[in-house]
Design a protein around this motif. Structure first.
Motif, PDB file in Angstrom:
ATOM      1  N   THR A  64       0.829  -1.207   0.000  1.00 49.09           N
ATOM      2  CA  THR A  64       0.000   0.000   0.000  1.00 49.09           C
ATOM      3  C   THR A  64       0.857   1.249   0.000  1.00 49.09           C
ATOM      4  O   THR A  64       0.609   2.203  -0.749  1.00 49.09           O
ATOM      5  CB  THR A  64      -0.925   0.005   1.234  1.00 49.09           C
ATOM      6  OG1 THR A  64      -1.794  -1.128   1.183  1.00 49.09           O
ATOM      7  CG2 THR A  64      -1.754   1.271   1.281  1.00 49.09           C
ATOM      8  N   THR A  65       1.888   1.266   0.839  1.00 46.65           N
ATOM      9  CA  THR A  65       2.768   2.432   0.939  1.00 46.65           C
ATOM     10  C   THR A  65       3.494   2.689  -0.366  1.00 46.65           C
ATOM     11  O   THR A  65       3.612   3.833  -0.818  1.00 46.65           O
ATOM     12  CB  THR A  65       3.779   2.222   2.082  1.00 46.65           C
ATOM     13  OG1 THR A  65       3.076   1.940   3.290  1.00 46.65           O
ATOM     14  CG2 THR A  65       4.639   3.450   2.274  1.00 46.65           C
ATOM     15  N   VAL A  66       3.978   1.621  -1.001  1.00 45.77           N
ATOM     16  CA  VAL A  66       4.703   1.775  -2.266  1.00 45.77           C
ATOM     17  C   VAL A  66       3.764   2.267  -3.366  1.00 45.77           C
ATOM     18  O   VAL A  66       4.098   3.201  -4.122  1.00 45.77           O
ATOM     19  CB  VAL A  66       5.356   0.435  -2.669  1.00 45.77           C
ATOM     20  CG1 VAL A  66       5.928   0.530  -4.089  1.00 45.77           C
ATOM     21  CG2 VAL A  66       6.447   0.059  -1.676  1.00 45.77           C
ATOM     22  N   LEU A  67       2.593   1.643  -3.481  1.00 43.72           N
ATOM     23  CA  LEU A  67       1.657   2.022  -4.543  1.00 43.72           C
ATOM     24  C   LEU A  67       1.156   3.454  -4.370  1.00 43.72           C
ATOM     25  O   LEU A  67       1.036   4.208  -5.341  1.00 43.72           O
ATOM     26  CB  LEU A  67       0.472   1.058  -4.565  1.00 43.72           C
ATOM     27  CG  LEU A  67       0.751  -0.373  -5.021  1.00 43.72           C
ATOM     28  CD1 LEU A  67      -0.495  -1.238  -4.882  1.00 43.72           C
ATOM     29  CD2 LEU A  67       1.250  -0.398  -6.462  1.00 43.72           C
ATOM     30  N   ALA A  68       0.850   3.838  -3.145  1.00 51.20           N
ATOM     31  CA  ALA A  68       0.343   5.189  -2.906  1.00 51.20           C
ATOM     32  C   ALA A  68       1.444   6.236  -2.962  1.00 51.20           C
ATOM     33  O   ALA A  68       1.181   7.404  -3.260  1.00 51.20           O
ATOM     34  CB  ALA A  68      -0.352   5.250  -1.544  1.00 51.20           C
ATOM     35  N   GLY A  69       2.683   5.819  -2.681  1.00 55.61           N
ATOM     36  CA  GLY A  69       3.786   6.783  -2.665  1.00 55.61           C
ATOM     37  C   GLY A  69       4.012   7.461  -3.997  1.00 55.61           C
ATOM     38  O   GLY A  69       4.310   8.660  -4.049  1.00 55.61           O
TER      39      GLY A  69
ATOM     40  N   PHE B  10      -4.071  11.227   1.582  1.00 51.78           N
ATOM     41  CA  PHE B  10      -4.717  10.293   2.498  1.00 51.78           C
ATOM     42  C   PHE B  10      -5.792   9.484   1.781  1.00 51.78           C
ATOM     43  O   PHE B  10      -5.926   8.275   2.004  1.00 51.78           O
ATOM     44  CB  PHE B  10      -5.323  11.050   3.679  1.00 51.78           C
ATOM     45  CG  PHE B  10      -6.014  10.164   4.681  1.00 51.78           C
ATOM     46  CD1 PHE B  10      -5.275   9.423   5.584  1.00 51.78           C
ATOM     47  CD2 PHE B  10      -7.398  10.052   4.692  1.00 51.78           C
ATOM     48  CE1 PHE B  10      -5.904   8.595   6.498  1.00 51.78           C
ATOM     49  CE2 PHE B  10      -8.038   9.233   5.605  1.00 51.78           C
ATOM     50  CZ  PHE B  10      -7.284   8.503   6.514  1.00 51.78           C
ATOM     51  N   ALA B  11      -6.559  10.131   0.913  1.00 55.97           N
ATOM     52  CA  ALA B  11      -7.591   9.419   0.153  1.00 55.97           C
ATOM     53  C   ALA B  11      -6.966   8.369  -0.769  1.00 55.97           C
ATOM     54  O   ALA B  11      -7.470   7.243  -0.886  1.00 55.97           O
ATOM     55  CB  ALA B  11      -8.419  10.412  -0.656  1.00 55.97           C
ATOM     56  N   ILE B  12      -5.869   8.730  -1.417  1.00 56.03           N
ATOM     57  CA  ILE B  12      -5.169   7.771  -2.275  1.00 56.03           C
ATOM     58  C   ILE B  12      -4.687   6.578  -1.460  1.00 56.03           C
ATOM     59  O   ILE B  12      -4.874   5.413  -1.839  1.00 56.03           O
ATOM     60  CB  ILE B  12      -3.975   8.461  -2.976  1.00 56.03           C
ATOM     61  CG1 ILE B  12      -4.465   9.535  -3.957  1.00 56.03           C
ATOM     62  CG2 ILE B  12      -3.102   7.441  -3.698  1.00 56.03           C
ATOM     63  CD1 ILE B  12      -3.349  10.394  -4.534  1.00 56.03           C
ATOM     64  N   PHE B  13      -4.081   6.858  -0.321  1.00 58.01           N
ATOM     65  CA  PHE B  13      -3.540   5.801   0.531  1.00 58.01           C
ATOM     66  C   PHE B  13      -4.654   4.893   1.045  1.00 58.01           C
ATOM     67  O   PHE B  13      -4.531   3.662   1.037  1.00 58.01           O
ATOM     68  CB  PHE B  13      -2.784   6.431   1.702  1.00 58.01           C
ATOM     69  CG  PHE B  13      -1.939   5.463   2.478  1.00 58.01           C
ATOM     70  CD1 PHE B  13      -0.609   5.265   2.142  1.00 58.01           C
ATOM     71  CD2 PHE B  13      -2.467   4.758   3.546  1.00 58.01           C
ATOM     72  CE1 PHE B  13       0.176   4.367   2.853  1.00 58.01           C
ATOM     73  CE2 PHE B  13      -1.689   3.858   4.268  1.00 58.01           C
ATOM     74  CZ  PHE B  13      -0.357   3.667   3.909  1.00 58.01           C
TER      75      PHE B  13
END
Length: 548
Positions: free
Chosen positions: A432-437, A462-465
């Motif tokens: 999740t962190t990698v994809l949203a980053g 925040f919405a993306i994450f």
């Protein structure tokens, strides 16, 4: 998480939010009024004082909080615990203050840190006395489960410090003015806190001798292990500052402290959990509720990773914007150390609740070993890298030391008897962190105006994450409502109703439809974010177009 623990967490988090806001406002003022060099001296003095106070107060504050929380059938148990630790607090405070005065008068401080810092140690000696009773009073209230009183005292401490320190520093009283603010605030909080304790248990119990069966030896043994544990923890916090002061200029220390201050914003919720879990889980351990402890630990690890992960991505994306705006252009050298500190800060955030649950068991052998190995790695790397690379070396060393805490405390937790990774979903959360980053960093890079970036990136990020967390399964749709349902009404009842509705969605097609929708949203956000970043599109123009 049951409602009693949740209410304690809520009280602590609420206070920490207020303290965080006050700190966020006051820290850049202190930095600007003192300047990087004097701020470096101030940061060094606080680090040295924090390490010193370990031997004066840490065993007392941890001990009174733990043993008051235990469910004992012994007569007058609370009175005996309060009196025992109060006597110990008085003796150690006097001894600690006298030793600091002697060290300053004998020239020992001048030989170790320089003549110009000697006068500040007299102020620190006075602060030993006030800080001892401030911390004793707050932790005693927490041991009684009275976070609704102990946490406002923490807010009072911070506000009292700011009210005195900022005007004095502005009027050119320098570091002494800042230390005077700490002294004033701690005296006020100590007086108020002891008065509250006296309402629950009369402080005259200090003159009452406990019975022969009172576990003095166990308490002193716990104190000794607590002192070792807290010393190792404090070395992780402060050894980089102390060593950097030894090898580099005060200005470099000040900028590095600025980077640490921002990185430590990641910890406010994990710190709240750590504060509450020590005494809250003591009761669970005493009842041998192992499954409950494992469930609490693993879900807390997952939620902490999610929260600190999104905060770290946001800080990394906005570092070159936020640091100069926050501290001023003089603090631009702090940007690189901040980026280097963030990965380790996430690891330390994950380790904090795990450590607290282990402390609640009362067996500190394995937590001490785990913390000791991490502290040793941190010390060795700082000694190797600071002389060569300055504050960048300190940031790398400290980040590695912080990150290793999570690894070693997972091992420690299993030795103690619980598994913090049972439902942690580390792989999904990392994904999740990698994809949203990607889109978050790209979005921040696409916005040229720093104020617009600070206003737009956090909520959209925040919405993306959150979308990716739901998409990859790091977070179930009912999870946020499950946490909120444990809080006081009307939040708890509303969240419980929403959770029940979500759980009633048994139709598999509905679930697949929801996941498909989330996938589409996440993919579109990813593509649009990367496109904006690559093309350098001004987001203000896009927003203006959408508003037509």
């Amino acid at each position: 998480m049951n409602r009693s623990i949740a209410s304690g967490v809520f009280s602590v988090v609420s206070a920490k939010v207020v303290v965080l806001v006050v700190t966020a406002v006051s820290t850049p003022l202190l930095y600007r009024f003192l300047g990087a060099s004097a701020y470096g001296d101030y940061a060094f003095l606080l680090s040295a004082f924090a390490i010193y106070m370990i031997f004066v107060s840490s065993g007392i504050t941890d001990g009174v909080r733990k043993f008051l929380a235990e469910d004992r059938n012994a007569a007058n148990w609370s009175e005996h615990v309060v009196g025992f630790y109060f006597r110990l607090a008085i003796v150690l405070a006097i001894v600690g203050a006298v030793l600091l005065v002697l060290a300053a008068r004998s020239g020992l401080v001048a030989a170790a840190f320089g003549e110009e810092l000697t006068r500040y140690f007299y102020a620190l000696a006075a602060l030993v006395l006030s800080a001892q009773f401030r911390d004793y009073a707050r932790k005693t209230l927490m041991g009684f489960g009275l976070e609704r009183y102990s946490e406002p005292l923490k807010v009072l401490d911070k506000v009292g410090f700011v009210a005195v320190a900022i005007p004095l520093v502005y009027l050119d009283f320098g570091v002494l003015g800042a230390l005077a603010g700490h002294l004033f605030a701690s005296v006020i909080v100590a007086a108020a806190g002891l008065a509250l304790v006296d309402r629950r248990v009369p402080l005259s119990c200090v003159f009452t001798r406990p019975p022969e069966r009172f576990p003095r030896k166990r308490m002193l043994t716990f104190n000794s292990m607590s002192i070792v544990l807290v010393f190792l923890l404090m070395s992780l916090y402060h050894i980089d500052i102390v060593m950097l002061q030894r090898f580099r200029t005060s200005a470099e220390v000040g900028n590095y402290r600025a980077a640490l201050t921002i990185a430590e914003f990641l910890w406010f919720v994990p710190l709240a959990l750590q504060t509450v879990f020590v005494h809250s889980t003591s009761e669970l351990w005493s009842q041998n509720r192992m499954r409950k402890i494992t469930d609490l630990a693993s879900r807390t690890t997952r939620y902490t990773f999610l929260l600190t992960g999104v905060m770290a991505v946001g800080l990394a994306a906005l570092a070159d914007v936020a640091v100069p705006l926050y501290f001023g252009s003089e603090a631009e050298p702090a940007i690189k150390p901040l980026l280097l500190l963030l990965p380790g800060a996430i690891g330390f955030a994950l380790a904090r609740p795990i450590l607290a649950i282990s402390q609640g068991n009362g067996t500190l052998r394995y937590p001490v070993v785990a913390t000791g190995v991490a502290a040793g790695i941190n010390l060795v790397l700082n000694a190797l890298l600071i002389p060569l690379y300055g504050m960048q070396g300190a940031a790398i060393a400290t980040s590695v030391g912080y990150g290793s805490m999570f690894v070693f405390h997972c091992w420690s937790a299993r030795r103690v008897g619980f598994d913090p990774l049972a439902d942690a979903r580390l792989g999904r959360t990392a994904l999740t962190t990698v994809l949203a980053g990607g889109p978050i960093v790209a979005l921040a890079a696409a916005i040229s105006n720093p104020w617009v970036a600070l206003a737009v990136v956090p909520p959209i990020g925040f919405a993306i994450f959150l979308a990716f967390a739901l998409l990859v399964g790091a977070l179930d749709p009912t999870d946020p409502f499950e946490v909120l349902s444990a809080f006081p009404d009307p939040v708890g009842s509303t969240a419980s109703g929403l959770r029940a509705r979500l759980e009633s969605l048994e139709d598999e097609s509905s679930r697949n439809w929801l996941q498909t929708l989330l996938f589409g949203i996440g993919l579109s956000l990813l593509v649009s974010g990367l496109t904006l970043g690559v093309l350098g599109v001004d987001v203000r123009a896009v927003l203006a177009l959408l508003s037509l």
